[in-house]
Design an enzyme around this catalytic site. Structure first.
Site, PDB file in Angstrom:
ATOM      1  N   GLY A 521       8.209  -4.022  -8.227  1.00  0.00           N
ATOM      2  CA  GLY A 521       8.673  -4.510  -9.518  1.00  0.00           C
ATOM      3  C   GLY A 521       8.164  -3.611 -10.627  1.00  0.00           C
ATOM      4  O   GLY A 521       7.407  -2.675 -10.399  1.00  0.00           O
ATOM      5  N   ASP A 639       3.925 -23.295 -13.209  1.00  0.00           N
ATOM      6  CA  ASP A 639       4.659 -22.098 -13.601  1.00  0.00           C
ATOM      7  C   ASP A 639       5.735 -21.752 -12.573  1.00  0.00           C
ATOM      8  O   ASP A 639       5.820 -20.631 -12.099  1.00  0.00           O
ATOM      9  CB  ASP A 639       3.688 -20.929 -13.805  1.00  0.00           C
ATOM     10  CG  ASP A 639       4.307 -19.823 -14.655  1.00  0.00           C
ATOM     11  OD1 ASP A 639       5.313 -20.099 -15.344  1.00  0.00           O
ATOM     12  OD2 ASP A 639       3.805 -18.689 -14.627  1.00  0.00           O
TER      13      ASP A 639
END
Ligand code: NAG
Ligand code: NAG
Ligand code: NAG
Ligand code: NAG
Ligand code: NAG
Ligand code: NAG
Length: 831
Positions: A521, A639
């Site tokens: 990423g 989250d």
């Protein structure tokens, strides 16, 4: 001892299994009468009345040995809960049989032999008095044939390694198998202290206690407070000892359907496990109780001179010290290390503390060890005298010293484990095992003699530039390689923490020195790297932000907590690294990285067809359900979002990133925090506005996730038409009855729109404004699984979540708000 909670839907599943079982299989007789027998060759068994337990012959593994045992009928693979002849197996398949003789005894025979391999060995006043019955609780009893009540003998009084509900467990020990294939009594056992202290011990070789439940305090054993939990699935009854050894413990599941589904067992690796069969199929077994939790706390698991490997790997946990070899390869193949390791070369002959000839043994330094048990002496002397003390003692096998003194060991060394932060120990080895430095030196000289004339210049250059590095490298190699005959992937193991600690070096090596090529990423304050450990295991390394302000202890605690969570829809944490001012989490590597990379990518989104999307939603729901209900602690993730859902090679979703997770009490409905952490777009309104979070906050995030997965659009950063966000857009379509327009257009029309409309409905139920209106995760899971049950109509969600509290610049990142002194653990997340 039992903290798994019973939930209605779970019971429903169990009920299904049961009712199917009763209906689908015919029930054989549960009784053996005088003169009858059970034969191995005819596959004859006795089935208990309800069909729960079966008694018959079995042959474990490839041993070919024949045992008479009882097992749970429904569960594969067969696992014996009781064995008659564990020490005395039969071997002839054609003639092995169990008889109930006229004189009333149960007898095991083979061939024409008159001597039984096993028998109940009782005396009765006459013939044809008894019958043998397998009861539905797994108890095999010999009782009065006419009264059917007075019991002369029962298998519950002669346990092997398993303790079933209803059985009394007292001073009669449960004794482990020898190894995975040999039910004969092994070295580990568990029983009530015969001295009347009212506590249970796990022991090695009936002598070394390595685990205690703590003493009975009237309500529970002091080190097992879980027993007293009101939501424990079991009701334990302990009857304390009055005359020293007459106490016992018994338990029964609070729900009758669990009766036949639970057991405690001392396994052959010395761990005491409570197991219950759960959820998704006949063979899924879940250990909800394990003591001691780590193999490293089992005494002498690897036997004499064996070293427990790190990580405590399932396949081969033990290795031998250098200069030693396994006692028996046959055993080690079965992970049976009771025999431990033996010296390859004998030590010098030594009598009266003097050696027969001048050539003495030598000592090999082994670093970073947990010191062995049973040190013989502790002397207040310095290093050189410590060595001398050992050398002058014929039976001394090892010594170690530190600033406070010197320890020496005699005889076998037990419970060795190599760790990151251990002590040095010096092991006595035969001179023969020593690689003589002089011969080594000679070889080296020959090489130089050949090489120097030809490559003198190069050599000197190489030496010039790399001597320092090379020496250091060799030095490190020598100190780690010489110890044992294998490489350690993981060099560290924190002393007190039950958590794998990786060294900075090993992580650096695994990730190619944190090379950008290994970066997974892009961007973010917390880069994630792909890595490969020495043994080939792929890992993902997440470097935590230095700014997070989280202390080392907090970090460790949190990591330990996460490491304890195990579910197929949660990413597994392998360990952490705290060194050089860095904090890193090491996860299993997920081939397909995270959901957001597929969901919101113009080309990759095609790879998520409807089936996969449904599979992902279901998996996420199961993962959250586990966090909320089934793990030993109730955990709120706080989250949940696509970038925190990782995908393995088969697109199974795994929830990751517990940096913001909180543990809450079972009875807490909502908790308040001054510091609001989470990600805009996924936070429930009450949390974003007032800092109130509860399990319903996760339900909200789940609802958003569902809508995102179905629509392929991000909730935030949604600037289509008039709608400010996905929720409003989706809601507008919903009330106009145009929800099909919401579905991700690029992957074609779903074959079953009703299923997807159902998901949208569930999604809306989860994002309702009031937490009490939102379903719980068990509700959600049952809505997903019962396709035809009608769903409630959702109320309109709020669309302006947190706009007044959250800076819109940070819409794509997690936000953090509130005082620095708050106790909340939070980490910034961006992948
Ligand atoms: C006994 O059962 C086993 C496994 O269920 C099967 O393979 C075997 O053929 C059976 N033998 C007889 C004689 O029925
Ligand atoms: C034992 O008693 C039962 C019941 O009366 C009878 O059916 C059976 O034949 C008897 N067995 C023998 C060996 O006497
Ligand atoms: C079995 O029960 C019968 C009937 O109550 C009784 O007469 C007999 O003595 C019992 N036998 C034994 C060995 O207890
Ligand atoms: C186990 O205990 C027995 C008897 O207490 C003893 O003889 C034996 O040496 C012990 N085994 C080991 C490996 O210490
Ligand atoms: C637990 O078991 C005991 C003995 O079997 C029984 O008296 C008690 O009522 C049970 N308690 C609960 C809460 O089921
Ligand atoms: C030395 O080792 C012993 C035994 O492991 C330990 O109890 C002691 O605390 C150590 N002393 C120091 C100064 O490390």
């Amino acid at each position: 001892m039992g903290t798994t909670k019973t939930k209605p839907w779970l019971l429903f599943v169990l009920l299904l299994i049961l009712s199917c079982y009763r209906a689908c299989f015919s029930i054989a007789g549960n009784t053996l009468s005088a003169g009858q027998s059970l034969s191995f060759s005819k596959n004859e068994t006795i089935l208990s009345k309800g069909g729960t337990f079966e008694l018959g012959f079995f042959t474990p593994g490839s041993s070919g040995k024949i045992y008479l045992g009882i097992w749970h009928k429904w569960f594969a693979p067969k696992e014996a809960v009781w064995i008659a002849n564990r020490e005395n197996p039969l071997s002839d398949p054609s003639s092995s049989r169990l008889d109930l003789s006229e004189d009333g005894n149960l007898l095991l025979f083979e061939g024409s032999s008159k001597i039984p391999f096993w028998s109940t060995n009782l005396t009765f006043p006459g013939s044809n008095i008894t019958e043998a019955v397998l009861r539905d609780d797994g108890n095999f009893v010999l009782r009065n044939r006419s009264t059917r009540s007075s019991v002369f003998w029962e298998s519950f009084d002669h346990p092997t390694d398993t303790w079933l509900p209803g059985a009394k467990h007292g001073v009669d020990k449960l004794i482990s198998w020898k190894n995975s294939e040999d039910p004969a009594p092994g070295v580990f056992s568990m029983g009530l202290d015969p001295n009347g202290s009212n506590q249970y011990f796990l022991e090695w070789n009936s002598s070394q206690i390595y685990y205690s439940t703590g003493v009975w305090n009237g309500k529970y054993f002091s080190l097992v407070p879980e027993m007293n939990r009101s939501d424990s699935i079991f009701n334990f009854t302990f009857v304390p000892s009055k005359n020293g050894s007459d106490g016992y413990l018994t338990y029964s599941p609070r729900h009758p359907y669990l009766f036949a589904l639970s057991k405690y067992r001392v396994d052959y690796r010395g761990q005491w496990r409570g197991q219950v069969w759960l959820q998704s199929g006949p063979s899924e077994r879940s250990s909800f109780w394990i003591a001691p939790k780590n193999l490293s706390n089992v005494f002498a698991l690897c036997g004499a001179f064996g070293v427990l490997q790190y990580p405590e790997d399932n396949s081969t946990p033990c290795q031998c010290l250098k200069g030693f070899e396994p006692f028996s390869m046959n055993y080690t193949r079965l992970n049976d290390w009771r025999g431990g390791c033996v010296r390859k070369s004998p030590l010098q002959k030594c009598e009266n503390n003097t050696y027969a000839n001048g050539k003495k043994d030598w000592f090999l330094k082994i670093s970073n060890m947990r010191l062995p048990a049973y040190s013989k002496a502790y002397l207040a002397v310095d290093a050189s005298r410590c060595k001398l003390a050992c050398m002058e003692n014929c039976s001394c096998t090892a010594y170690a010293y530190n600033r406070s003194g010197c320890m020496i060991w005699e005889g076998a060394l037990f419970s060795l484990q190599q760790r990151g932060t251990g002590q040095d120990i010096y092991l006595r080895l035969a001179a023969h095992e020593y690689l003589d430095p002089r011969t080594k030196g000679k070889k080296w000289k020959v090489w130089v003699a050949v090489l120097v004339p030809a490559t003198g210049l190069i050599l000197s250059l190489v030496i010039c530039f790399s001597t320092k590095r090379k020496l250091k490298y060799i030095g490190e190699k020598a100190s780690s390689n010489n110890i044992l005959s294998f490489d350690f992937d993981i060099e560290l193991h924190a002393k007190d923490v039950e958590l794998p600690l990786f060294s900075y070096e090993s992580i650096s090596a695994a990730t190619n020195k944190f090379s950008t090529l290994n970066k997974l990423g892009e961007g973010g304050f917390e880069p994630v790297y792909k890595g490969k450990l020495l043994r080939g295991r792929e890992i993902a390394v997440k470097m935590l932000s230095k700014k997070s302000g989280q202390g080392i202890e907090e970090f460790k605690n949190e990591t330990i907590l996460i490491a304890k969570l195990q579910h197929r829809n949660l990413v597994r944490i392998l360990g952490c690294c705290i060194e050089r001012n860095e904090k890193m989490l090491i996860y299993e590597y997920m081939l397909n990285q995270s959901l957001d990379l597929y969901l919101f990518d113009q080309t990759k989104k095609n790879m998520l067809d409807w089936g996969t999307r449904i599979h992902i939603i279901e998996g996420i729901a199961q993962g959250i359900l586990y966090l909320h209900q089934y793990s030993r602690l109730r955990i709120i993730h706080r989250d949940l979002k696509p970038s925190n859902i990782l995908l393995d090679s088969e697109m199974n979703p795994k929830i990751s990133d517990f940096g913001m997770a909180r543990i809450v009490g079972d009875n807490e409905t909502a908790t308040n925090t001054r510091r609001i952490v989470g990600t805009y777009g996924y936070m429930s309104p009450e949390y974003a506005m007032d800092g109130l979070y509860s399990i319903k906050s996760d339900v909200f995030s789940f609802g958003v996730l569902v809508l995102e997965i179905v629509s392929g659009r991000k909730n935030t950063g949604f600037y289509n038409s008039e709608s400010l966000n996905l929720l409003r857009y989706a809601w507008e379509l919903w009330i106009d009855d145009r929800s099909l327009e919401l579905m991700e257009p690029t992957i074609g029309y779903p074959s079953s729109t009703s299923v997807l409309l159902r998901f949208i409905n569930i999604g809306f139920l989860c994002v309702q404004e009031r937490p009490t209106d939102r379903p719980t995760m068990p509700d959600v899971v049952s809505m997903i699984s019962n396709e035809h049950a009608p769903l409630p109509t959702p109320k309109q969600p709020t669309f302006t979540i947190g706009r007044n509290v959250i800076d819109t610049n940070s819409t794509n990142d997690s936000v953090e708000k509130g005082s620095k002194n708050s106790v909340t653990i939070s980490t910034m997340e961006a992948r």
